[in-house]
Design a protein around this motif. Structure first.
Motif, PDB file in Angstrom:
ATOM      1  N   GLN A 102      -6.964  -4.227   8.727  1.00 32.08           N
ATOM      2  CA  GLN A 102      -7.359  -2.821   8.861  1.00 32.08           C
ATOM      3  C   GLN A 102      -7.976  -2.566  10.223  1.00 32.08           C
ATOM      4  OE1 GLN A 102      -9.811  -1.104   5.916  1.00 32.08           O
ATOM      5  NE2 GLN A 102      -8.804  -2.139   4.213  1.00 32.08           N
TER       6      GLN A 102
ATOM      7  N   GLU B 222     -18.606   4.327  -3.795  1.00 35.00           N
ATOM      8  CA  GLU B 222     -17.362   3.692  -4.227  1.00 35.00           C
ATOM      9  C   GLU B 222     -17.560   3.223  -5.660  1.00 35.00           C
ATOM     10  OE1 GLU B 222     -14.998   1.411  -1.254  1.00 35.00           O
ATOM     11  OE2 GLU B 222     -16.911   1.292  -0.222  1.00 35.00           O
TER      12      GLU B 222
ATOM     13  N   HIS C 291     -20.362  -2.570  -0.605  1.00 36.67           N
ATOM     14  CA  HIS C 291     -19.719  -3.607   0.209  1.00 36.67           C
ATOM     15  C   HIS C 291     -20.591  -3.961   1.404  1.00 36.67           C
ATOM     16  CE1 HIS C 291     -16.381  -1.776  -2.021  1.00 36.67           C
ATOM     17  NE2 HIS C 291     -15.789  -2.952  -1.909  1.00 36.67           N
TER      18      HIS C 291
ATOM     19  N   LYS D 148      -3.803   0.554   8.299  1.00 38.41           N
ATOM     20  CA  LYS D 148      -3.821  -0.642   7.435  1.00 38.41           C
ATOM     21  C   LYS D 148      -2.431  -1.255   7.374  1.00 38.41           C
ATOM     22  CE  LYS D 148      -7.280   1.248   4.201  1.00 38.41           C
ATOM     23  NZ  LYS D 148      -7.608   1.552   2.787  1.00 38.41           N
TER      24      LYS D 148
ATOM     25  N   HIS E 122     -17.116  -5.430   4.598  1.00 37.89           N
ATOM     26  CA  HIS E 122     -15.850  -5.198   3.879  1.00 37.89           C
ATOM     27  C   HIS E 122     -15.691  -6.050   2.631  1.00 37.89           C
ATOM     28  CE1 HIS E 122     -14.106  -2.532   6.857  1.00 37.89           C
ATOM     29  NE2 HIS E 122     -14.550  -3.348   7.791  1.00 37.89           N
TER      30      HIS E 122
ATOM     31  N   ARG F 165       0.818  -1.227   0.000  1.00 42.22           N
ATOM     32  CA  ARG F 165       0.000   0.000   0.000  1.00 42.22           C
ATOM     33  C   ARG F 165       0.845   1.267   0.000  1.00 42.22           C
ATOM     34  NH1 ARG F 165      -5.475  -1.123   1.059  1.00 42.22           N
ATOM     35  NH2 ARG F 165      -5.827  -3.041   2.226  1.00 42.22           N
TER      36      ARG F 165
ATOM     37  N   ASN G 185      -8.560   4.572  -4.113  1.00 48.91           N
ATOM     38  CA  ASN G 185      -8.344   3.774  -2.910  1.00 48.91           C
ATOM     39  C   ASN G 185      -7.229   2.765  -3.168  1.00 48.91           C
ATOM     40  OD1 ASN G 185      -8.514   2.380  -0.482  1.00 48.91           O
ATOM     41  ND2 ASN G 185     -10.193   1.074  -1.206  1.00 48.91           N
ATOM     42  N   GLU G 186      -7.429   1.897  -4.160  1.00 47.45           N
ATOM     43  CA  GLU G 186      -6.348   0.963  -4.475  1.00 47.45           C
ATOM     44  C   GLU G 186      -6.454   0.474  -5.901  1.00 47.45           C
ATOM     45  OE1 GLU G 186      -6.331  -2.216  -1.678  1.00 47.45           O
ATOM     46  OE2 GLU G 186      -8.295  -2.945  -2.244  1.00 47.45           O
TER      47      GLU G 186
ATOM     48  N   PHE H 245     -12.980   6.343  -4.582  1.00 50.51           N
ATOM     49  CA  PHE H 245     -14.059   6.938  -3.794  1.00 50.51           C
ATOM     50  C   PHE H 245     -14.523   8.192  -4.518  1.00 50.51           C
ATOM     51  CE2 PHE H 245     -11.102   5.411  -0.304  1.00 50.51           C
ATOM     52  CZ  PHE H 245     -11.875   4.328   0.086  1.00 50.51           C
TER      53      PHE H 245
ATOM     54  N   ILE I 268      -7.934   5.381   9.306  1.00 52.12           N
ATOM     55  CA  ILE I 268      -7.862   3.914   9.173  1.00 52.12           C
ATOM     56  C   ILE I 268      -6.399   3.507   9.130  1.00 52.12           C
ATOM     57  CG2 ILE I 268      -8.539   1.888   7.830  1.00 52.12           C
ATOM     58  CD1 ILE I 268     -10.846   3.409   6.725  1.00 52.12           C
TER      59      ILE I 268
ATOM     60  N   GLU J  42      -4.403   6.194   7.040  1.00 55.85           N
ATOM     61  CA  GLU J  42      -5.138   6.914   5.994  1.00 55.85           C
ATOM     62  C   GLU J  42      -6.265   7.712   6.619  1.00 55.85           C
ATOM     63  OE1 GLU J  42      -5.392   3.521   2.705  1.00 55.85           O
ATOM     64  OE2 GLU J  42      -7.161   4.815   2.764  1.00 55.85           O
ATOM     65  N   GLY J  43      -6.473   8.921   6.143  1.00 57.01           N
ATOM     66  CA  GLY J  43      -7.649   9.678   6.561  1.00 57.01           C
ATOM     67  C   GLY J  43      -8.906   8.994   6.058  1.00 57.01           C
ATOM     68  N   VAL J  44      -9.994   9.060   6.830  1.00 54.48           N
ATOM     69  CA  VAL J  44     -11.263   8.473   6.381  1.00 54.48           C
ATOM     70  C   VAL J  44     -11.897   9.403   5.346  1.00 54.48           C
ATOM     71  CG1 VAL J  44     -13.628   7.918   7.066  1.00 54.48           C
ATOM     72  CG2 VAL J  44     -11.711   7.177   8.479  1.00 54.48           C
ATOM     73  N   VAL J  45     -12.233   8.853   4.204  1.00 49.77           N
ATOM     74  CA  VAL J  45     -12.892   9.628   3.158  1.00 49.77           C
ATOM     75  C   VAL J  45     -14.401   9.549   3.384  1.00 49.77           C
ATOM     76  CG1 VAL J  45     -13.280   9.851   0.678  1.00 49.77           C
ATOM     77  CG2 VAL J  45     -11.050   9.059   1.531  1.00 49.77           C
TER      78      VAL J  45
ATOM     79  N   PHE K 115     -17.154   9.371   1.728  1.00 48.88           N
ATOM     80  CA  PHE K 115     -17.507   9.200   0.308  1.00 48.88           C
ATOM     81  C   PHE K 115     -19.006   9.104   0.090  1.00 48.88           C
ATOM     82  CE2 PHE K 115     -16.248   4.897   1.840  1.00 48.88           C
ATOM     83  CZ  PHE K 115     -17.430   4.202   1.615  1.00 48.88           C
TER      84      PHE K 115
HETATM   85  P1  AMP Z   1      -9.410  -1.659   1.095  1.00 52.46           P
HETATM   86  O1  AMP Z   1      -8.992  -2.991   1.616  1.00 52.46           O
HETATM   87  O2  AMP Z   1      -8.372  -0.587   1.230  1.00 52.46           O
HETATM   88  O3  AMP Z   1      -9.977  -1.735  -0.292  1.00 52.46           O
HETATM   89  O4  AMP Z   1     -10.639  -1.198   1.997  1.00 52.46           O
HETATM   90  C1  AMP Z   1     -11.835  -1.940   2.051  1.00 52.46           C
HETATM   91  C2  AMP Z   1     -13.013  -0.999   2.225  1.00 52.46           C
HETATM   92  O5  AMP Z   1     -12.851  -0.215   3.426  1.00 52.46           O
HETATM   93  C3  AMP Z   1     -13.161   0.022   1.102  1.00 52.46           C
HETATM   94  O6  AMP Z   1     -13.830  -0.509   0.004  1.00 52.46           O
HETATM   95  C4  AMP Z   1     -13.958   1.102   1.831  1.00 52.46           C
HETATM   96  O7  AMP Z   1     -15.312   0.747   1.942  1.00 52.46           O
HETATM   97  C5  AMP Z   1     -13.343   1.103   3.217  1.00 52.46           C
HETATM   98  N1  AMP Z   1     -12.212   2.058   3.246  1.00 52.46           N
HETATM   99  C6  AMP Z   1     -10.911   1.770   3.053  1.00 52.46           C
HETATM  100  N2  AMP Z   1     -10.138   2.878   3.151  1.00 52.46           N
HETATM  101  C7  AMP Z   1     -10.970   3.904   3.416  1.00 52.46           C
HETATM  102  C8  AMP Z   1     -10.791   5.316   3.615  1.00 52.46           C
HETATM  103  N3  AMP Z   1      -9.572   5.886   3.582  1.00 52.46           N
HETATM  104  N4  AMP Z   1     -11.884   6.066   3.867  1.00 52.46           N
HETATM  105  C9  AMP Z   1     -13.123   5.492   3.913  1.00 52.46           C
HETATM  106  N5  AMP Z   1     -13.354   4.182   3.733  1.00 52.46           N
HETATM  107  C10 AMP Z   1     -12.311   3.382   3.484  1.00 52.46           C
END
Ligand code: AMP
Length: 378
Positions: free
Chosen positions: A159, A191, A214, A148, A217, A108, A268-269, A258, A146, A183-186, A188
């Protein structure tokens, strides 16, 4: 650069035996190719439909060499393979996407640095190796945030959400392996993701932007197309193109994003492989994400990523949703896909269903739940 097109009956090696490899092998077969799978799992979803399997660990040099000898070109279907293993394969056979692309996407921290350097916006983030760095990052980014793991996280594993200052220390010690990122919480509004393919000659095709919902998760629903403003969709497409070009990608790429409350699109990724949010393309597009993937790595031309229908895709996760199978088969309009997994553990993706709608007729959220005939939870 161009790739010499792989001739019919050539063999594509796929590292990984899951459903993404299975559906890739099915698409490859339609194009006249065979697939050979490397997996430690006997009777894997991909192995069941492939021409051959090397049973072995992804780090085992002997297994990797045996696998490479069976393949004309090599790809992978999940990111947690070892990049060193891919390097070994690349010394024997062409590997697409490249081990460099894999290295970026499986960490990441490397991923976010790469994206920001390429001029792509993400949530504010900071690398965290020590507890002191975490305290500094919390002071800069603020809470909620968050935490991670940088590696081996998927479907929400690895996470922790930090809501209050008291959460910080315990999460730091609980989340392993280190290093981590904060990471700051977005905040959103939705997605979204774009799945795109890029050939060695720079040829490019991208499917429409989709909206992802989702649950626990894990991806539950994908709506194609995303119900977002055309400018937002345009911004998402431009980002996907920029990332694919910056990676010098040969293969398929999913970019998860997002849409922030203020309308900005943040990445996000990224995943350089077929993606769960692209499964709808099997039924709603003349050439699916899996065909695009195979074409890109085989040096074949990429057709336009057009969509003949709107679609909703619902994952079948765990024993409860797997048990809906007879009802799914008996429901007209649901297009069933099952992955050949014998054990339905909680959280495990067992299959998916797709429902098609005339273009422009994708119903709203409740319409979709009705269209899935009660399969989706309220
Ligand atoms: P990830 O494994 O990074 O894809 O995260 C899984 C899920 O967690 C995402 O699809 C989002 O729903 C939520 N999420 C992850 N990072 C963030 C973030 N920085 N802000 C808000 N929601 C997040």
């Amino acid at each position: 650069m161009t790739l010499r097109p792989l001739p019919p009956n050539a063999t594509i090696g796929i590292v990984g035996g899951g459903q993404l490899g299975r559906m890739s092998a099915m698409a490859a077969a339609r194009l006249g190719y065979r697939c050979h799978i490397l997996t430690p799992e006997p009777d894997s979803p991909a192995g069941q439909v492939a021409a051959g399997v090397t049973l072995g660990e992804y780090e085992d040099p002997a297994a990797l060499r045996d696998f490479a000898l069976h393949a004309d070109v090599v790809s992978f279907e999940f990111e947690n393979v070892s990049a060193e293993g891919l390097d070994l394969l690349a010394s024997i056979k062409p590997v697409h996407p490249s081990p460099t692309v894999l290295r970026i996407s499986q960490d990441r921290s490397a991923e976010k640095s790469f994206l920001n350097r390429a001029g792509v916006a993400t949530a504010p983030w900071a690398p965290v190796e020590t507890y002191e760095q975490l305290q500094e990052a919390v002071a800069r980014i603020g809470l909620p945030a968050i935490l991670k793991t940088t590696r081996l996280g998927y479907d929400g594993r690895g996470q922790a959400r930090l809501a209050r200052p008291e959460d910080v220390e315990a999460a730091f010690h609980r989340l392993l392996p280190h290093p981590l990122i904060l990471e700051g919480v977005v905040d959103f509004s939705c997605e979204i993701s774009v799945v795109c393919a890029r050939g060695a000659d720079g040829g490019y095709a991208a499917f429409d932007v989709v909206e992802n919902r989702h649950r626990d998760h894990i991806l539950d629903l994908t709506l194609a197309p995303a119900r977002i403003a055309p400018e937002t969709a345009g911004a998402a497409q431009a980002i996907a193109r920029k990332v694919a070009d910056a990676l010098d990608l040969v293969g398929l790429l999913a970019v998860e994003m997002f849409v922030a409350g203020d309308g900005r699109v943040l990445v996000n990724e990224i995943a350089p492989r077929p993606h769960n949010s692209g499964h709808w393309t099997i039924d709603a597009c003349p050439a699916s994400q899996f065909e695009m993937h195979i074409r890109a790595i085989a040096g074949l031309p990429l057709p336009p990523a057009v969509r003949h229908s709107d679609a909703v895709m619902k994952n079948l996760v765990g024993p409860r949703e797997a048990a809906l199978w007879p009802r799914i088969l008996a429901t007209p309009g649901l297009i069933p896909h099952l992955y050949g997994k014998t054990e339905a553990r909680p959280g495990r993706k067992m299959g998916h269903v797709t429902r098609l709608f005339a273009k422009g007729a994708l119903p709203g959220e409740f319409g979709i739940r009705a269209a899935l005939d009660g399969l989706a939870p309220n």
